[in-house]
Structure formats: structure tokens, C-alpha cells
Design a protein around this motif. Sequence first.
Motif, short mmCIF file in Angstrom:
data_model
loop_
_atom_site.label_atom_id
_atom_site.label_comp_id
_atom_site.label_asym_id
_atom_site.label_seq_id
_atom_site.Cartn_x
_atom_site.Cartn_y
_atom_site.Cartn_z
N THR A 276 0.83 -1.21 0.00
CA THR A 276 0.00 0.00 0.00
C THR A 276 0.86 1.25 0.00
O THR A 276 0.33 2.36 -0.18
N VAL A 277 2.17 1.09 0.20
CA VAL A 277 3.07 2.25 0.26
C VAL A 277 3.64 2.47 -1.14
O VAL A 277 4.69 1.94 -1.50
N THR A 278 2.93 3.26 -1.95
CA THR A 278 3.27 3.36 -3.37
C THR A 278 3.67 4.76 -3.82
O THR A 278 3.69 5.04 -5.01
N ASP A 279 4.03 5.62 -2.87
CA ASP A 279 4.53 6.95 -3.24
C ASP A 279 6.05 6.90 -3.25
O ASP A 279 6.70 6.99 -2.20
N VAL A 280 6.63 6.73 -4.43
CA VAL A 280 8.08 6.56 -4.54
C VAL A 280 8.82 7.79 -4.06
O VAL A 280 9.91 7.71 -3.49
N SER A 281 8.22 8.96 -4.22
CA SER A 281 8.89 10.20 -3.84
C SER A 281 9.10 10.33 -2.34
O SER A 281 9.93 11.11 -1.88
N THR A 282 8.36 9.57 -1.55
CA THR A 282 8.49 9.64 -0.09
C THR A 282 9.03 8.32 0.48
O THR A 282 8.80 8.01 1.64
N GLY A 283 9.74 7.55 -0.34
CA GLY A 283 10.35 6.32 0.14
C GLY A 283 9.52 5.07 -0.10
O GLY A 283 9.90 3.99 0.33
N GLY A 284 8.39 5.24 -0.79
CA GLY A 284 7.57 4.07 -1.11
C GLY A 284 8.05 3.39 -2.38
O GLY A 284 9.19 3.58 -2.82
N ARG A 285 7.19 2.61 -2.96
CA ARG A 285 7.55 1.84 -4.15
C ARG A 285 6.47 1.97 -5.21
O ARG A 285 5.33 2.37 -4.92
N SER A 286 6.82 1.59 -6.41
CA SER A 286 5.84 1.57 -7.49
C SER A 286 4.79 0.49 -7.28
O SER A 286 3.70 0.54 -7.84
N GLY A 287 5.12 -0.50 -6.46
CA GLY A 287 4.24 -1.65 -6.25
C GLY A 287 4.52 -2.79 -7.20
O GLY A 287 3.94 -3.87 -7.08
N LEU A 288 5.43 -2.58 -8.16
CA LEU A 288 5.78 -3.61 -9.13
C LEU A 288 6.86 -4.52 -8.55
O LEU A 288 7.95 -4.07 -8.21
N GLY A 289 6.54 -5.80 -8.43
CA GLY A 289 7.49 -6.76 -7.90
C GLY A 289 6.95 -8.16 -8.01
O GLY A 289 5.85 -8.39 -8.53
N VAL A 290 7.72 -9.12 -7.51
CA VAL A 290 7.36 -10.53 -7.72
C VAL A 290 6.64 -11.16 -6.54
O VAL A 290 6.30 -12.34 -6.60
N ALA A 291 6.38 -10.40 -5.48
CA ALA A 291 5.66 -11.00 -4.34
C ALA A 291 4.31 -11.57 -4.75
O ALA A 291 3.98 -12.70 -4.35
N PRO A 292 3.48 -10.85 -5.55
CA PRO A 292 2.22 -11.46 -5.97
C PRO A 292 2.41 -12.72 -6.81
O PRO A 292 1.60 -13.66 -6.73
N LEU A 293 3.47 -12.76 -7.60
CA LEU A 293 3.78 -13.96 -8.39
C LEU A 293 4.04 -15.14 -7.46
O LEU A 293 3.55 -16.25 -7.67
N THR A 294 4.81 -14.89 -6.39
CA THR A 294 5.10 -15.93 -5.43
C THR A 294 3.83 -16.36 -4.69
O THR A 294 3.63 -17.55 -4.40
N VAL A 295 2.95 -15.41 -4.40
CA VAL A 295 1.66 -15.74 -3.81
C VAL A 295 0.89 -16.68 -4.72
O VAL A 295 0.29 -17.67 -4.28
N SER A 296 0.91 -16.40 -6.01
CA SER A 296 0.15 -17.19 -6.97
C SER A 296 0.57 -18.65 -6.95
O SER A 296 -0.27 -19.55 -6.93
N ILE A 297 1.87 -18.92 -6.94
CA ILE A 297 2.33 -20.31 -6.96
C ILE A 297 2.21 -20.97 -5.59
O ILE A 297 1.96 -22.17 -5.49
N LEU A 298 2.37 -20.19 -4.53
CA LEU A 298 2.21 -20.76 -3.19
C LEU A 298 0.76 -21.18 -2.97
O LEU A 298 0.49 -22.22 -2.35
N ASN A 299 -0.19 -20.41 -3.48
CA ASN A 299 -1.61 -20.70 -3.30
C ASN A 299 -2.22 -21.47 -4.48
O ASN A 299 -3.44 -21.51 -4.63
N PHE A 300 -1.37 -22.05 -5.31
CA PHE A 300 -1.83 -22.84 -6.44
C PHE A 300 -2.73 -23.96 -5.96
O PHE A 300 -2.34 -24.80 -5.15
N ASP A 301 -3.96 -23.98 -6.46
CA ASP A 301 -4.95 -24.98 -6.07
C ASP A 301 -5.86 -25.22 -7.26
O ASP A 301 -6.80 -24.46 -7.50
#
Length: 521
Positions: A276-301
Motif C-alpha cells: 500500500t506504500v506506493t509513493d516513490v517520492s516519499t520512500g515508497g515503491r511503485s508496487g511492481l514486484g514478484v511478491a504477488p507472483l510468489t503468492v500465486s504459486i504458493l496458493n496454487f490450487d
Amino acid sequence: MYLLHLLTIAAANWVVATAFSPFEPTKHTSAVRSYLEHLIPVLNDVLLRQLTGPEAGADPGVILTLLPDPDHPEWNVYWVRDGCLVYNSWLNELVAHDDKSPHLRQFIDDAVHALVRTQHVTSIAGNIFTGGLEEAAFDVHLGRILNLAARPGSPAADGPPFRAATLTKYADWLLEAEQGNGTWVADVLWPSIELDLQWISLHWNESSWDLWWPPVWGGSFWTASLQHRALHTGARIAHSIGRGENAAEYENRASVILDYLQTFWNEEEGFMTETTVTDVSTGGRSGLGVAPLTVSILNFDPSLGCDSVTFQPCSDRALSSLQVVNDAFWELFPINQRAPAGQPPLLGFYLEEQLFGGHPQHFSTYNAAEQLFDALITWDLLGELAVTDLSLKFFQQFDKGIRTGTYPKGSAAYARLTRAITEHAEMTLVLLARYTPADYVPLMWIDKDTGEPGGPRGVLRNTIAALDVDHAYGGFVPPSWANGGRRVAGRAGNASESQGVEGSLWRDDAAAGFQTRFDAF
């Protein structure tokens, strides 16, 4: 409505594992098979003999974060998150193989004991009542760590749900009639599970550190997905053992968290944000990364089909997100920019990451290949493949003329797409083979400019990611977490015989000689 959502999907998609057809061989199959035949035995030995338990100088059930490195002694620790990634895979095998490996059962018993011990350590994060359940890192004897450099991002809210989800997966198996361990689950295991479930239920909507370094303080898609899964599976166990007084509370919280997970979706750009911390100008991030990808395979059902709400690997949201993340890392790393058209990209953790300079990771890139193999398995089990407006761009990289619609197995479009996606996933493994050292023990990263391996050896995340992608490549189908029981669990068809090595991260020969050190607790 929440339970109805999961059960309705399951009823529509229930298919036995034997319906799976092996992946069609491609021009890369022999190279991938050769790579895995060398890689997997080495990494099994690293995991079982050099990273786990007394053989590694640690307590039973404890798994080191990486092979001891004199340049980074502070990393010679046990992380609950990394340990649970391994335990989850071991439990998948235990369920699928009906406890045919006594050594595997011993390791899992030790792992369960270690997880329960972590709940009772008084650490910098607190004690069992004041936040100690969220302590993420311990020394190799499960003592508290006072060196702050050895526990970055701790406390972390993903600890209680990952621990609870691991313990409930074991409880699911123990509660099967042929195991006859219902009393032990109710009297011994359940109190530890409920300890975490109560904490999650009370604190799920509080900010915490996320899973990367440096961490950000906020809401995390990774953490929330684990919280949802733990509460959902925990409620089912509670009903099964006659402890349903809190089950309704857990089910209600799971429903709310599942709704909350949908708020991470970036509708405009078509990807699942990590934080939820997506303001890059204040130390946040774009939100783009592989954590959701890892969630997808961990929760593969596969019993959930291509459900977007639970972010299944073949869902249009998960495929679109993978495409957006791939494109972002294509542009970020010079090594990707120089690659020929059509070559899969090497992925890092997240776009703004600068740990040791910010480089591609084996872990992330193995995960990308695993998502595609998991998607292929589900499409085959379903007998069809759906292209939506959201996933159209993903599929058009494999067939420029494809249109939205549902393509049944046996159709020309289905054959073209699944073959091209298989080839793309195999190319990812061929690419990683190029950057794997001669001893087949990946280092922490791949240099973003030169491609040279760098960092410590034997990083646990890399090790388990390689073993898990080998599983997926062999057609392995995990037990259902959403609906309980093994359902479609097992090895689908004869995929490993036709084009992959035997897709098992567990090897009895590697574990031979180990003695169980599990005591009742």
C-alpha cells in the motif's frame, strides 16, 4: 458468500489428477531435462545435509537461510518465512505420497516442533502476548537474536499466518481417517494453531514490514494472502475437531481479508501491487514486484480453476500481472535489454530494490517459470483455456492473432498457445542454467550488467524455488488448501517420464541416515 465462492468454483472444476496430459516436448526439453538432472540432486543434498538441522549445526527442524558465509555471519540464522517455504513443499509431498517416506515424516515432525518453539521465544519483538509471535528471525538454536543487522524487517506480520497455514496443512493430513490422529491434532497441535489464528484475527489490519529489504511499513499483498489462507484453513480444522466456537470469527475475518486483497489490484495498469506504500517520492515503491507472483504459486490450487479472486496462476489477473512485471524488468536490467527478442527476462525482487546494487534473482525467475507450468496444469485439468480482455496482451505475445474467448483442449488455438507457453517456461530454465555455477549451487544474484553470479552460496529461497519449479515441470499437483484433503493432489499423468526428470524435491537417498528428534510438546 465467501465460502460459497470457493465451494462453487471447486464443484465446477473438480477433476482427478490422472486427467493431466504430459507437456508436449519442445526444442528446449532435452536441455531443461539435462539441467534439472544435474541441479536437483545437488540442491537436495544442500538442503537436507548442509542447511537443515543438526547436520548443519542447527536444532532439529531449523533450516539455515544460506550456507554459512564468513563475509555475512549475521545471516547464519533461521527465518520463519524461508523455513515455511520449505515445509510447505515437504507437506505437499507427504500428502501426495501417503507418508511412503519415513525420512520425510521425520523431517516434518522436527519442522512442526521448531515452529511451535518459535511461538514461545521472548525476543526483541516481545513475548507471546506482546508481539513475539511476529518475530521473523531466530538463531540456529531458536534463541532470540539481539543483533539488529541479523533480523532486518522483523517483526513481520507474515510469520503467524505462514506458521499457522503450515501447521493446518499438516493437521489436514493427520485428520484423514487412515491417519487416525484426530485426538493429537485437537489436544496438541490445535492450541499452537489457534494461538496464531487469534493473533491474526486481532491484528490483521495493522501495518507491518513487508518481505523485502529494505522493508516498507504498510499493507502487504503477500502478508494478507497468507492471513486469508490461514484463517480459512484454520476455520475448517476447528470444525473438524469440534472446536468450532471461534470458526465463524475466522471465516468472517477471512472473508474481509479476501475483499481487502482485491484492493491491491491496479486496474489502470493491470497488475497486482505488492504494497500500500506506493509513493516513490516519499520512500515508497511503485508496487511492481514478484511478491504477488510468489503468492500465486504458493496458493496454487487447481480445484479453484483460474479464479482471479484467489489469484490462481492461470487467472487473467495473475497472467496480466506477470506480463507487466516481466516488461518492467525487461526495461530495468541491462542484461535483459541486450537479450534477443522473445527471450524471457531475468527478474529481481521489486523495481526499486538496491540490495547489493539491485540484481536479478534465481528465486524470482524460477517462480515466473513455475507460474506458467502451474497454469498449464490447470488448463489441462479444466480441458479449456480462457482468453479475456485482461489477459489478451499476455496471450498475444505467443499468438498475435488470438482473440478473446474460450478455447477447448483439442482445438488448434489451445494447442498453439499451450505449446508456446511451455516453450517460454522452458526457455526461462535454459536461461537460468546459463547463469548457474558449475557446482550447481546458485549464488544470491545474477549481475545485472555482466551476468556473473554474486553473493553468498546456497541461499534457501533460491534452493526451494528451484526444487519447486522442478516439481511443477514434472506435473506435480498439490493438495487443496481451499477445500481440504488431497483432492487432485499427486503427480499429474506421466509428465516427468515424458519430458522432465522425476519432479520431486524429496529424495529418500539424500535423507538416509537421519534420525528423528521429534519430542511430543
